[in-house]
Design a protein around this motif. Structure first.
Motif, PDB file in Angstrom:
ATOM      1  N   GLY A  77       0.864  -1.131   0.068  1.00  0.00           N
ATOM      2  CA  GLY A  77       0.027  -0.010   0.033  1.00  0.00           C
ATOM      3  C   GLY A  77       0.809   1.276   0.017  1.00  0.00           C
ATOM      4  N   ARG A  78       2.195   1.174  -0.112  1.00  0.00           N
ATOM      5  CA  ARG A  78       2.941   2.406   0.163  1.00  0.00           C
ATOM      6  C   ARG A  78       4.299   1.956  -0.652  1.00  0.00           C
ATOM      7  NH1 ARG A  78       7.195   1.728   3.750  1.00  0.00           N
ATOM      8  NH2 ARG A  78       7.355   4.171   3.946  1.00  0.00           N
ATOM      9  N   LEU A  79       5.009   2.963  -1.140  1.00  0.00           N
ATOM     10  CA  LEU A  79       6.355   3.052  -1.986  1.00  0.00           C
ATOM     11  C   LEU A  79       7.353   3.552  -1.037  1.00  0.00           C
ATOM     12  CD1 LEU A  79       7.475   2.169  -4.658  1.00  0.00           C
ATOM     13  CD2 LEU A  79       7.271   4.635  -5.253  1.00  0.00           C
ATOM     14  N   ASP A  80       8.076   2.583  -0.447  1.00  0.00           N
ATOM     15  CA  ASP A  80       9.084   2.924   0.505  1.00  0.00           C
ATOM     16  C   ASP A  80      10.318   3.659  -0.318  1.00  0.00           C
ATOM     17  OD1 ASP A  80      10.581   1.904   3.204  1.00  0.00           O
ATOM     18  OD2 ASP A  80      12.193   2.070   1.424  1.00  0.00           O
ATOM     19  N   PRO A  81      10.949   4.633   0.359  1.00  0.00           N
ATOM     20  CA  PRO A  81      12.041   5.235  -0.749  1.00  0.00           C
ATOM     21  C   PRO A  81      12.973   4.667  -1.286  1.00  0.00           C
ATOM     22  CG  PRO A  81      11.574   6.621   1.521  1.00  0.00           C
ATOM     23  CD  PRO A  81      10.825   5.236   1.620  1.00  0.00           C
ATOM     24  N   ALA A  82      13.471   3.463  -0.482  1.00  0.00           N
ATOM     25  CA  ALA A  82      14.218   2.569  -1.101  1.00  0.00           C
ATOM     26  C   ALA A  82      13.826   2.045  -2.270  1.00  0.00           C
ATOM     27  CB  ALA A  82      14.820   1.685  -0.027  1.00  0.00           C
ATOM     28  N   GLU A  83      12.579   1.430  -2.340  1.00  0.00           N
ATOM     29  CA  GLU A  83      12.222   1.084  -3.370  1.00  0.00           C
ATOM     30  C   GLU A  83      11.868   1.944  -4.444  1.00  0.00           C
ATOM     31  OE1 GLU A  83       8.968  -2.260  -1.053  1.00  0.00           O
ATOM     32  OE2 GLU A  83       8.387  -0.104  -1.512  1.00  0.00           O
ATOM     33  N   ASP A  84      11.611   3.049  -4.349  1.00  0.00           N
ATOM     34  CA  ASP A  84      11.678   4.181  -5.342  1.00  0.00           C
ATOM     35  C   ASP A  84      12.731   4.409  -5.950  1.00  0.00           C
ATOM     36  OD1 ASP A  84       9.941   6.441  -6.693  1.00  0.00           O
ATOM     37  OD2 ASP A  84      11.361   7.649  -5.561  1.00  0.00           O
ATOM     38  N   ARG A  85      14.210   4.421  -4.938  1.00  0.00           N
ATOM     39  CA  ARG A  85      15.162   4.650  -5.848  1.00  0.00           C
ATOM     40  C   ARG A  85      15.492   3.592  -6.592  1.00  0.00           C
ATOM     41  NH1 ARG A  85      16.121   6.755  -0.312  1.00  0.00           N
ATOM     42  NH2 ARG A  85      16.972   4.353   0.296  1.00  0.00           N
ATOM     43  N   LEU A  86      15.269   2.431  -6.258  1.00  0.00           N
ATOM     44  CA  LEU A  86      15.809   1.153  -6.978  1.00  0.00           C
ATOM     45  C   LEU A  86      14.819   1.086  -8.362  1.00  0.00           C
ATOM     46  CD1 LEU A  86      17.230  -1.561  -7.354  1.00  0.00           C
ATOM     47  CD2 LEU A  86      15.552  -2.478  -5.747  1.00  0.00           C
ATOM     48  N   LEU A  87      13.712   1.428  -8.217  1.00  0.00           N
ATOM     49  CA  LEU A  87      12.788   1.526  -9.519  1.00  0.00           C
ATOM     50  C   LEU A  87      13.315   2.578 -10.359  1.00  0.00           C
ATOM     51  CD1 LEU A  87       9.167   1.081  -7.757  1.00  0.00           C
ATOM     52  CD2 LEU A  87      10.134  -0.296  -9.386  1.00  0.00           C
ATOM     53  N   LEU A  88      13.493   3.671  -9.770  1.00  0.00           N
ATOM     54  CA  LEU A  88      14.150   4.589 -10.637  1.00  0.00           C
ATOM     55  C   LEU A  88      15.606   4.368 -11.405  1.00  0.00           C
ATOM     56  CD1 LEU A  88      13.759   7.600 -11.736  1.00  0.00           C
ATOM     57  CD2 LEU A  88      15.127   8.412  -9.886  1.00  0.00           C
ATOM     58  N   HIS A  89      16.271   3.286 -10.626  1.00  0.00           N
ATOM     59  CA  HIS A  89      17.437   2.931 -11.229  1.00  0.00           C
ATOM     60  C   HIS A  89      17.233   1.882 -12.280  1.00  0.00           C
ATOM     61  CE1 HIS A  89      21.640   1.114 -11.220  1.00  0.00           C
ATOM     62  NE2 HIS A  89      20.863   0.093 -11.106  1.00  0.00           N
ATOM     63  N   ILE A  90      16.159   0.885 -12.046  1.00  0.00           N
ATOM     64  CA  ILE A  90      15.571  -0.020 -12.996  1.00  0.00           C
ATOM     65  C   ILE A  90      15.297   0.636 -14.435  1.00  0.00           C
ATOM     66  CG2 ILE A  90      13.839  -1.654 -13.318  1.00  0.00           C
ATOM     67  CD1 ILE A  90      14.225  -2.394 -10.434  1.00  0.00           C
ATOM     68  N   SER A  91      14.198   1.656 -14.054  1.00  0.00           N
ATOM     69  CA  SER A  91      13.755   2.248 -15.264  1.00  0.00           C
ATOM     70  C   SER A  91      14.946   2.810 -15.993  1.00  0.00           C
ATOM     71  CB  SER A  91      12.832   3.238 -14.988  1.00  0.00           C
ATOM     72  OG  SER A  91      13.338   4.479 -13.957  1.00  0.00           O
ATOM     73  N   GLY A  92      15.782   3.564 -15.557  1.00  0.00           N
ATOM     74  CA  GLY A  92      17.040   4.143 -16.141  1.00  0.00           C
ATOM     75  C   GLY A  92      17.726   2.908 -16.758  1.00  0.00           C
ATOM     76  N   LYS A  93      18.072   1.875 -16.280  1.00  0.00           N
ATOM     77  CA  LYS A  93      18.917   0.981 -17.035  1.00  0.00           C
ATOM     78  C   LYS A  93      18.046   0.342 -18.528  1.00  0.00           C
ATOM     79  CE  LYS A  93      22.506   0.819 -14.769  1.00  0.00           C
ATOM     80  NZ  LYS A  93      23.954   0.944 -15.257  1.00  0.00           N
ATOM     81  N   LEU A  94      16.556   0.526 -18.150  1.00  0.00           N
ATOM     82  CA  LEU A  94      15.819   0.049 -19.468  1.00  0.00           C
ATOM     83  C   LEU A  94      15.383   1.082 -20.215  1.00  0.00           C
ATOM     84  CD1 LEU A  94      13.353  -2.296 -17.331  1.00  0.00           C
ATOM     85  CD2 LEU A  94      15.129  -2.941 -18.640  1.00  0.00           C
ATOM     86  N   GLY A  95      16.322   2.501 -20.304  1.00  0.00           N
ATOM     87  CA  GLY A  95      15.897   3.267 -20.980  1.00  0.00           C
ATOM     88  C   GLY A  95      14.668   4.183 -20.932  1.00  0.00           C
ATOM     89  N   ILE A  96      14.144   4.063 -19.725  1.00  0.00           N
ATOM     90  CA  ILE A  96      12.821   4.888 -19.554  1.00  0.00           C
ATOM     91  C   ILE A  96      13.193   6.097 -18.792  1.00  0.00           C
ATOM     92  CG2 ILE A  96      10.738   4.888 -17.979  1.00  0.00           C
ATOM     93  CD1 ILE A  96      10.616   1.975 -18.562  1.00  0.00           C
ATOM     94  N   PRO A  97      12.987   7.323 -19.211  1.00  0.00           N
ATOM     95  CA  PRO A  97      13.384   8.626 -18.337  1.00  0.00           C
ATOM     96  C   PRO A  97      12.533   8.860 -17.265  1.00  0.00           C
ATOM     97  CG  PRO A  97      12.014   9.138 -20.433  1.00  0.00           C
ATOM     98  CD  PRO A  97      12.385   7.554 -20.495  1.00  0.00           C
ATOM     99  N   GLU A  98      13.064   9.572 -16.410  1.00  0.00           N
ATOM    100  CA  GLU A  98      12.339   9.753 -15.007  1.00  0.00           C
ATOM    101  C   GLU A  98      11.129  10.081 -15.221  1.00  0.00           C
ATOM    102  OE1 GLU A  98      13.307  11.708 -10.767  1.00  0.00           O
ATOM    103  OE2 GLU A  98      14.767  12.190 -12.251  1.00  0.00           O
ATOM    104  N   PHE A  99      10.805  11.079 -16.014  1.00  0.00           N
ATOM    105  CA  PHE A  99       9.417  11.922 -15.852  1.00  0.00           C
ATOM    106  C   PHE A  99       8.568  10.675 -16.548  1.00  0.00           C
ATOM    107  CE2 PHE A  99      10.449  11.918 -20.558  1.00  0.00           C
ATOM    108  CZ  PHE A  99       9.025  11.600 -21.238  1.00  0.00           C
ATOM    109  N   LEU A 100       8.745   9.545 -17.415  1.00  0.00           N
ATOM    110  CA  LEU A 100       7.785   8.786 -17.670  1.00  0.00           C
ATOM    111  C   LEU A 100       7.617   7.623 -16.561  1.00  0.00           C
ATOM    112  CD1 LEU A 100       5.993   7.185 -19.772  1.00  0.00           C
ATOM    113  CD2 LEU A 100       8.180   5.864 -20.755  1.00  0.00           C
ATOM    114  N   TYR A 101       8.805   7.376 -15.779  1.00  0.00           N
ATOM    115  CA  TYR A 101       8.599   6.543 -14.595  1.00  0.00           C
ATOM    116  C   TYR A 101       7.662   7.219 -13.581  1.00  0.00           C
ATOM    117  CZ  TYR A 101       9.549   5.149  -9.643  1.00  0.00           C
ATOM    118  OH  TYR A 101       9.687   4.592  -8.487  1.00  0.00           O
ATOM    119  N   ARG A 102       7.768   8.307 -13.451  1.00  0.00           N
ATOM    120  CA  ARG A 102       6.937   9.133 -12.515  1.00  0.00           C
ATOM    121  C   ARG A 102       5.463   9.151 -12.814  1.00  0.00           C
ATOM    122  NH1 ARG A 102       9.563   8.899  -8.003  1.00  0.00           N
ATOM    123  NH2 ARG A 102      11.789   9.698  -8.233  1.00  0.00           N
ATOM    124  N   GLN A 103       5.237   9.114 -14.276  1.00  0.00           N
ATOM    125  CA  GLN A 103       4.066   8.857 -14.727  1.00  0.00           C
ATOM    126  C   GLN A 103       3.344   7.628 -14.546  1.00  0.00           C
ATOM    127  OE1 GLN A 103       4.093  10.048 -19.096  1.00  0.00           O
ATOM    128  NE2 GLN A 103       4.343  12.103 -18.598  1.00  0.00           N
TER     129      GLN A 103
END
Length: 268
Positions: free
Chosen positions: A149-175
């Motif tokens: 039910g929540r997004l932990d800051p550590a999870e958010d950082r890791l998801l942002l890292h994952i999206s970056g490695k897959l070529g997904i820009p941060e703005f799209l990850y936030r969307q």
């Protein structure tokens, strides 16, 4: 025969090399009797049935192993995160062998030394330019992170890292993150908990990734675009495992629900 049947039966004309192949090797080596270090050249120019099966194998392997790694991002694997992984498996109607494989991949992802960047790099290479497929992968991972039910800051950082490695820009990850958060009120979405309330108009706009002041034409365009992106048959044609069609069908249903809420509010 499905991609899994061919994999388990050793009927593939290829096997994945690299980190994904290593994960499968630990899982299926005794069954397959193949050398998983022998990959195909990545420069294949056309999408063949064999290539589609290869992508399906990569998607399945990456999905559950990365999901396991993500579950450890905040230092512990919660019961909700385990329930989320099992819910994804349930939505896929996996048979006993495939379920055991998914659980094993999830557990491999939790291990110290899991080669996350290598797995992501190879997964991106296998998907090639199939951006909608990569985006679907990210949606599943974000949904898994929201299992409690929540997004932990550590999870958010890791998801942002994952999206970056897959070529997904941060703005799209936030969307995508906002969209998944809003979808939490459109049924259970395969999570390990129930939504606290029903969907609001604001949730509906977030699911369609548009602002409340968008024109009617923009609303319709966003709905058509998202419906097309999440169409099960189209995603399977791009390499999504057939077993995940129910997950995408559920997402298209939630997109439809959001559209209907907006339509009713606007009166068109």
């Amino acid at each position: 025969m499905s991609w899994w049947g061919k994999l388990a039966g050793g009927a593939f004309g290829f096997m994945l090399g690299g980190p994904l192949g290593a994960l499968l090797g630990a899982l299926l080596g005794a069954v397959l009797g193949h050398n998983l270090d022998k990959g195909l050249d990545m420069e294949a120019s056309s999408a063949s049935p064999q290539e589609q099966e290869r992508i399906q194998t990569a998607f399945f392997t990456a999905t559950f192993s990365v999901m396991g790694h993500l579950a450890k991002a905040d230092g512990r694997v919660s019961p909700e995160e385990i329930a989320q992984a099992r819910a994804v498996m349930a939505h896929m109607n996996l048979d006993a062998d495939m379920r055991r494989a998914a659980i094993d991949l999830f557990n491999q992802g939790k291990l110290q030394g899991f080669p996350l960047d290598g797995v992501l790099q190879q997964f991106r290479q296998e998907c090639r330019r199939r951006t909608t497929l990569i985006q679907m992968f990210m949606e599943i991972q974000i949904q898994a992170a929201y299992a409690d039910g929540r997004l932990d800051p550590a999870e958010d950082r890791l998801l942002l890292h994952i999206s970056g490695k897959l070529g997904i820009p941060e703005f799209l990850y936030r969307q995508l993150e906002r969209m998944i958060r809003a979808q939490m009120n459109f049924g259970d979405s395969g999570r390990g908990h129930q939504p606290k309330s029903g969907p609001t108009l604001a949730d509906a706009y977030a699911v369609l990734n548009i602002s409340a002041d968008a024109s009617d034409a923009e609303v319709k365009k966003a709905y058509r675009r998202l419906t097309s992106q999440h169409h099960p048959d189209k995603l399977v044609a791009k390499g999504l495992p057939e077993e995940m069609m129910q997950i995408t069908a559920k997402k298209t249903h939630e997109i439809r629900q959001a559209y209907e809420i907006i339509k009713e509010a606007r009166g068109f």
